[in-house]
Motif scaffolding. Structure first.
Motif, PDB file in Angstrom:
ATOM      1  N   TYR A   9       0.829  -1.200   0.000  1.00 51.43           N
ATOM      2  CA  TYR A   9       0.000   0.000   0.000  1.00 51.43           C
ATOM      3  C   TYR A   9       0.866   1.253   0.000  1.00 51.43           C
ATOM      4  O   TYR A   9       2.001   1.244   0.498  1.00 51.43           O
ATOM      5  CB  TYR A   9      -0.892   0.046   1.244  1.00 51.43           C
ATOM      6  CG  TYR A   9      -2.004  -0.973   1.274  1.00 51.43           C
ATOM      7  CD1 TYR A   9      -3.288  -0.651   0.855  1.00 51.43           C
ATOM      8  CD2 TYR A   9      -1.776  -2.270   1.749  1.00 51.43           C
ATOM      9  CE1 TYR A   9      -4.316  -1.579   0.895  1.00 51.43           C
ATOM     10  CE2 TYR A   9      -2.794  -3.203   1.786  1.00 51.43           C
ATOM     11  CZ  TYR A   9      -4.064  -2.846   1.364  1.00 51.43           C
ATOM     12  OH  TYR A   9      -5.084  -3.774   1.401  1.00 51.43           O
ATOM     13  N   ILE A  10       0.309   2.333  -0.540  1.00 52.54           N
ATOM     14  CA  ILE A  10       0.788   3.674  -0.263  1.00 52.54           C
ATOM     15  C   ILE A  10      -0.192   4.263   0.751  1.00 52.54           C
ATOM     16  O   ILE A  10      -1.350   4.533   0.418  1.00 52.54           O
ATOM     17  CB  ILE A  10       0.856   4.547  -1.527  1.00 52.54           C
ATOM     18  CG1 ILE A  10       1.841   3.949  -2.533  1.00 52.54           C
ATOM     19  CG2 ILE A  10       1.256   5.977  -1.172  1.00 52.54           C
ATOM     20  CD1 ILE A  10       3.278   3.892  -2.042  1.00 52.54           C
ATOM     21  N   ASN A  11       0.263   4.408   1.983  1.00 51.12           N
ATOM     22  CA  ASN A  11      -0.586   4.905   3.062  1.00 51.12           C
ATOM     23  C   ASN A  11      -0.367   6.394   3.279  1.00 51.12           C
ATOM     24  O   ASN A  11       0.762   6.887   3.214  1.00 51.12           O
ATOM     25  CB  ASN A  11      -0.302   4.154   4.361  1.00 51.12           C
ATOM     26  CG  ASN A  11      -0.786   2.721   4.308  1.00 51.12           C
ATOM     27  OD1 ASN A  11      -1.784   2.424   3.656  1.00 51.12           O
ATOM     28  ND2 ASN A  11      -0.099   1.822   4.982  1.00 51.12           N
ATOM     29  N   LEU A  15      -4.020   0.613  -2.596  1.00 57.38           N
ATOM     30  CA  LEU A  15      -3.378  -0.654  -2.920  1.00 57.38           C
ATOM     31  C   LEU A  15      -2.460  -0.511  -4.130  1.00 57.38           C
ATOM     32  O   LEU A  15      -2.872  -0.023  -5.186  1.00 57.38           O
ATOM     33  CB  LEU A  15      -4.439  -1.724  -3.192  1.00 57.38           C
ATOM     34  CG  LEU A  15      -3.926  -3.137  -3.469  1.00 57.38           C
ATOM     35  CD1 LEU A  15      -3.337  -3.746  -2.206  1.00 57.38           C
ATOM     36  CD2 LEU A  15      -5.049  -4.008  -4.013  1.00 57.38           C
ATOM     37  N   VAL A  16      -1.214  -0.944  -3.980  1.00 51.64           N
ATOM     38  CA  VAL A  16      -0.257  -0.983  -5.081  1.00 51.64           C
ATOM     39  C   VAL A  16      -0.300  -2.344  -5.767  1.00 51.64           C
ATOM     40  O   VAL A  16      -0.264  -2.445  -6.996  1.00 51.64           O
ATOM     41  CB  VAL A  16       1.165  -0.680  -4.581  1.00 51.64           C
ATOM     42  CG1 VAL A  16       2.178  -0.811  -5.702  1.00 51.64           C
ATOM     43  CG2 VAL A  16       1.224   0.713  -3.961  1.00 51.64           C
ATOM     44  N   LYS A  53      -3.646 -11.983  -8.076  1.00 53.77           N
ATOM     45  CA  LYS A  53      -3.060 -10.648  -8.013  1.00 53.77           C
ATOM     46  C   LYS A  53      -4.126  -9.591  -7.765  1.00 53.77           C
ATOM     47  O   LYS A  53      -5.276  -9.749  -8.139  1.00 53.77           O
ATOM     48  CB  LYS A  53      -2.302 -10.326  -9.305  1.00 53.77           C
ATOM     49  CG  LYS A  53      -1.072 -11.184  -9.535  1.00 53.77           C
ATOM     50  CD  LYS A  53      -0.325 -10.758 -10.784  1.00 53.77           C
ATOM     51  CE  LYS A  53       0.916 -11.600 -10.988  1.00 53.77           C
ATOM     52  NZ  LYS A  53       1.670 -11.185 -12.214  1.00 53.77           N
ATOM     53  N   SER A  54      -3.692  -8.494  -7.221  1.00 52.48           N
ATOM     54  CA  SER A  54      -4.403  -7.238  -6.957  1.00 52.48           C
ATOM     55  C   SER A  54      -5.913  -7.372  -6.859  1.00 52.48           C
ATOM     56  O   SER A  54      -6.415  -7.828  -5.852  1.00 52.48           O
ATOM     57  CB  SER A  54      -4.012  -6.164  -7.964  1.00 52.48           C
ATOM     58  OG  SER A  54      -4.342  -6.567  -9.270  1.00 52.48           O
ATOM     59  N   SER A  55      -6.641  -6.997  -7.914  1.00 52.04           N
ATOM     60  CA  SER A  55      -8.090  -6.881  -7.820  1.00 52.04           C
ATOM     61  C   SER A  55      -8.775  -8.208  -7.526  1.00 52.04           C
ATOM     62  O   SER A  55      -9.906  -8.237  -7.065  1.00 52.04           O
ATOM     63  CB  SER A  55      -8.657  -6.283  -9.112  1.00 52.04           C
ATOM     64  OG  SER A  55      -8.370  -7.123 -10.215  1.00 52.04           O
ATOM     65  N   LYS A  86      -9.148  -1.903  -3.561  1.00 50.34           N
ATOM     66  CA  LYS A  86      -8.191  -0.854  -3.909  1.00 50.34           C
ATOM     67  C   LYS A  86      -7.965   0.155  -2.784  1.00 50.34           C
ATOM     68  O   LYS A  86      -6.912   0.784  -2.711  1.00 50.34           O
ATOM     69  CB  LYS A  86      -8.674  -0.107  -5.159  1.00 50.34           C
ATOM     70  CG  LYS A  86      -8.731  -0.958  -6.416  1.00 50.34           C
ATOM     71  CD  LYS A  86      -7.336  -1.374  -6.852  1.00 50.34           C
ATOM     72  CE  LYS A  86      -7.376  -2.097  -8.190  1.00 50.34           C
ATOM     73  NZ  LYS A  86      -6.026  -2.552  -8.604  1.00 50.34           N
ATOM     74  N   ILE A  87      -8.949   0.363  -1.937  1.00 51.73           N
ATOM     75  CA  ILE A  87      -8.875   1.391  -0.895  1.00 51.73           C
ATOM     76  C   ILE A  87      -9.025   0.749   0.477  1.00 51.73           C
ATOM     77  O   ILE A  87      -9.874  -0.117   0.683  1.00 51.73           O
ATOM     78  CB  ILE A  87      -9.967   2.465  -1.077  1.00 51.73           C
ATOM     79  CG1 ILE A  87      -9.872   3.110  -2.462  1.00 51.73           C
ATOM     80  CG2 ILE A  87      -9.871   3.524   0.015  1.00 51.73           C
ATOM     81  CD1 ILE A  87      -8.626   3.924  -2.680  1.00 51.73           C
TER      82      ILE A  87
END
Length: 239
Positions: free
Chosen positions: A112-114, A140-141, A179-181, A186-187
């Protein structure tokens, strides 16, 4: 002797005031450290803690000599160990009941970028010590689930039985990589609380983050939220 003591006290006070953020002044603070991270919730109790990395930058403005407001941009590795077993009962179109014992062993990796927005309360009686709390938004990265799943399935005549007898049914191994999604939303939103101690511009910080949003975005999502304890070391630059 009294003059010497007064001079020493004045020097100590001056150092302490420079260490924290004076009223009306800005400072920036690069930080780096570790997260002890896991997930809360979930009906199967599968999630354990793991140690990961975090680093970033925080800027602070002194509202007064004892209160500061900070905004940060922090790269944070999170996730959890996945280890445990659970049972499920299903019914097919012909009305037959099946019970499955599912064992999982793996790891959930998320990044994450927090962006924490915090109020920092400096304790007058202990120079350099502060209490902090606020809110945090995480973007979320990337995320990936790496797990081995063992499934043992057997037909049962009575729906709802809580035991799986002999392992004479079908056994299947499945290595899952997502992966990811496919794994996380995302948040992520929550609130951190913590303590920090500052000496000669070096800041030792400890925080605990309580996640408020559900993060699971798989086909059968669980009610799980991020949680982690972070310890970082930083250096304050006054502007």
């Amino acid at each position: 002797m009294k003059k010497l003591c007064l001079l020493a006290a004045l020097v100590c006070c001056t150092i302490a005031m420079k260490a924290q953020n004076p009223q009306g002044k800005f400072s920036i603070k690069p930080i780096a450290g570790i997260n002890v991270t896991g997930l809360s919730g979930g009906i199967h109790d599968l999630y354990g803690y793991k140690v990961r990395f975090t680093a970033g930058l925080e800027a602070e403005y002194g509202m007064s000599d004892w209160i500061g407001v900070s905004l940060g941009v922090i790269y944070s590795q999170q996730g959890a160990n996945v280890d445990g077993s659970f049972r499920t009962v299903t019914t097919d179109t012909q009305g037959k009941n099946y019970m499955s014992l599912i064992k999982m062993d793996g790891k959930l990796h998320s990044e994450y970028i927090n962006i924490p927005l915090l109020a920092n309360f400096y304790i007058p009686v202990v120079k350099g010590l502060s209490v902090k709390t606020g809110v945090q938004l995480g973007f979320l990265v990337g995320s990936k689930l790496e797990a081995m799943m063992l499934v043992a399935t057997q037909e049962f005549p009575d729906y709802g039985t809580d035991q799986l007898s002999a392992y004479d049914g079908h056994v299947e191994y499945n290595q899952v990589n997502s992966k990811s999604s496919d794994v996380c939303r995302k948040i992520a939103f929550g609130f951190p609380i913590g303590l920090s101690y500052e000496y000669k511009n070096v800041v030792l910080d400890a925080r605990y983050y309580f996640g408020l949003t559900k993060i699971d975005k798989t086909a059968n999502p669980e009610d799980v939220r991020n949680r982690y304890f972070s310890v970082t070391l930083g250096y304050r630059f006054h502007l």
